[in-house]
Design a protein around this motif. Structure first.
Motif, PDB file in Angstrom:
ATOM      1  N   ALA A   3       0.828  -1.559   0.105  1.00 19.40           N
ATOM      2  CA  ALA A   3      -0.183  -0.333  -0.279  1.00 19.40           C
ATOM      3  C   ALA A   3       0.749   1.053  -0.192  1.00 19.40           C
ATOM      4  CB  ALA A   3      -0.754  -0.227   1.284  1.00 19.40           C
ATOM      5  N   LYS A   4       0.673   2.403  -0.120  1.00 19.80           N
ATOM      6  CA  LYS A   4       0.529   3.066  -0.581  1.00 19.80           C
ATOM      7  C   LYS A   4       1.048   4.237   1.471  1.00 19.80           C
ATOM      8  CE  LYS A   4      -0.040   5.050  -4.911  1.00 19.80           C
ATOM      9  NZ  LYS A   4      -1.243   6.369  -5.695  1.00 19.80           N
ATOM     10  N   THR A   5       2.052   4.576   1.295  1.00 21.89           N
ATOM     11  CA  THR A   5       2.262   4.999   2.575  1.00 21.89           C
ATOM     12  C   THR A   5       2.368   6.113   2.646  1.00 21.89           C
ATOM     13  OG1 THR A   5       5.128   4.834   3.141  1.00 21.89           O
ATOM     14  CG2 THR A   5       3.418   2.718   3.436  1.00 21.89           C
ATOM     15  N   ALA A   6       1.998   7.056   3.223  1.00 19.84           N
ATOM     16  CA  ALA A   6       2.469   8.750   3.811  1.00 19.84           C
ATOM     17  C   ALA A   6       3.684   9.120   5.082  1.00 19.84           C
ATOM     18  CB  ALA A   6       1.817   9.520   4.004  1.00 19.84           C
ATOM     19  N   THR A   7       4.519  10.124   5.224  1.00 18.61           N
ATOM     20  CA  THR A   7       5.500  10.137   6.074  1.00 18.61           C
ATOM     21  C   THR A   7       5.059  10.946   7.200  1.00 18.61           C
ATOM     22  OG1 THR A   7       7.250   9.823   4.702  1.00 18.61           O
ATOM     23  CG2 THR A   7       7.498  10.844   6.534  1.00 18.61           C
ATOM     24  N   LEU A   8       4.740  10.354   8.725  1.00 15.43           N
ATOM     25  CA  LEU A   8       4.838  11.687   9.494  1.00 15.43           C
ATOM     26  C   LEU A   8       5.467  12.146  10.358  1.00 15.43           C
ATOM     27  CD1 LEU A   8       1.572  12.230  11.762  1.00 15.43           C
ATOM     28  CD2 LEU A   8       2.331  10.531  12.614  1.00 15.43           C
ATOM     29  N   PHE A   9       6.007  13.763  10.461  1.00 14.10           N
ATOM     30  CA  PHE A   9       7.040  13.932  11.307  1.00 14.10           C
ATOM     31  C   PHE A   9       6.082  14.381  12.809  1.00 14.10           C
ATOM     32  CE2 PHE A   9       8.539  14.510   7.174  1.00 14.10           C
ATOM     33  CZ  PHE A   9       9.754  13.259   6.898  1.00 14.10           C
ATOM     34  N   THR A  10       7.047  14.172  14.102  1.00 17.30           N
ATOM     35  CA  THR A  10       5.884  14.980  15.001  1.00 17.30           C
ATOM     36  C   THR A  10       7.428  15.237  15.786  1.00 17.30           C
ATOM     37  OG1 THR A  10       4.484  14.821  16.560  1.00 17.30           O
ATOM     38  CG2 THR A  10       5.333  12.731  15.721  1.00 17.30           C
ATOM     39  N   ARG A  11       6.872  16.120  17.092  1.00 15.30           N
ATOM     40  CA  ARG A  11       8.038  16.034  17.980  1.00 15.30           C
ATOM     41  C   ARG A  11       7.305  15.798  18.981  1.00 15.30           C
ATOM     42  NH1 ARG A  11      12.127  19.513  15.956  1.00 15.30           N
ATOM     43  NH2 ARG A  11      12.097  20.735  14.807  1.00 15.30           N
ATOM     44  N   ILE A  12       7.833  14.462  20.147  1.00 17.21           N
ATOM     45  CA  ILE A  12       7.666  14.363  21.044  1.00 17.21           C
ATOM     46  C   ILE A  12       8.916  14.775  22.459  1.00 17.21           C
ATOM     47  CG2 ILE A  12       8.010  11.731  20.527  1.00 17.21           C
ATOM     48  CD1 ILE A  12       5.591  10.932  22.158  1.00 17.21           C
ATOM     49  N   GLU A  13       8.471  14.045  23.258  1.00 12.17           N
ATOM     50  CA  GLU A  13       9.388  14.406  24.872  1.00 12.17           C
ATOM     51  C   GLU A  13       9.999  13.072  24.535  1.00 12.17           C
ATOM     52  OE1 GLU A  13       7.517  15.007  28.760  1.00 12.17           O
ATOM     53  OE2 GLU A  13       7.224  16.869  27.852  1.00 12.17           O
ATOM     54  N   PRO A  14      11.715  13.163  24.275  1.00  7.61           N
ATOM     55  CA  PRO A  14      12.399  11.917  24.436  1.00  7.61           C
ATOM     56  C   PRO A  14      12.247  11.046  25.646  1.00  7.61           C
ATOM     57  CG  PRO A  14      14.243  13.763  24.383  1.00  7.61           C
ATOM     58  CD  PRO A  14      12.269  14.420  24.792  1.00  7.61           C
ATOM     59  N   ASP A  15      12.063  11.195  27.290  1.00  8.33           N
ATOM     60  CA  ASP A  15      11.396  10.666  27.613  1.00  8.33           C
ATOM     61  C   ASP A  15      10.156   9.306  27.881  1.00  8.33           C
ATOM     62  OD1 ASP A  15      13.974  11.177  29.336  1.00  8.33           O
ATOM     63  OD2 ASP A  15      12.626  12.130  30.925  1.00  8.33           O
TER      64      ASP A  15
END
Length: 100
Positions: free
Chosen positions: A2-14
């Motif tokens: 299947a085709k995919t999309a890229t998701l970029f997000t920021r989250i706390e490392p812990d």
């Protein structure tokens, strides 16, 4: 595939590390977990869990006499059982938690 999309997000490392350790123990990749979350959003037509504000500390002014007495008895029992903390620490914890 299947085709995919890229998701970029920021989250706390812990937060990321803790969640990924749990997912790993479950045998689920972060990508699969996010896909499951998105699919649940679609199924529920919103977030798949309830959102509500954190409960504020008990407002003694809103209690009936019986409710107030029950709370006072509960506090007294906790003191007798050695479960209490000094008032200065309790108030400092409240100030930090509720920003007042």
């Amino acid at each position: 595939m299947a085709k995919t999309a890229t998701l970029f997000t920021r989250i706390e490392p812990d937060t990321k590390e803790h969640a990924e350790a749990i997912l790993s123990a479950l045998g689920i990749s972060a990508s699969s977990a996010i896909t499951m979350f998105y699919k649940q959003i679609i199924l529920h037509n919103g977030l798949p869990f309830e959102l509500k504000l954190a409960k504020r500390p008990l407002d003694m002014g809103e209690l009936s006499a019986d409710q107030l007495n029950a709370e006072l008895e509960k506090g007294y029992r906790q003191i007798q059982e050695g479960k209490g903390i000094p008032a200065s620490i309790a108030f400092e914890n409240l100030r930090k938690k509720y920003d007042f």
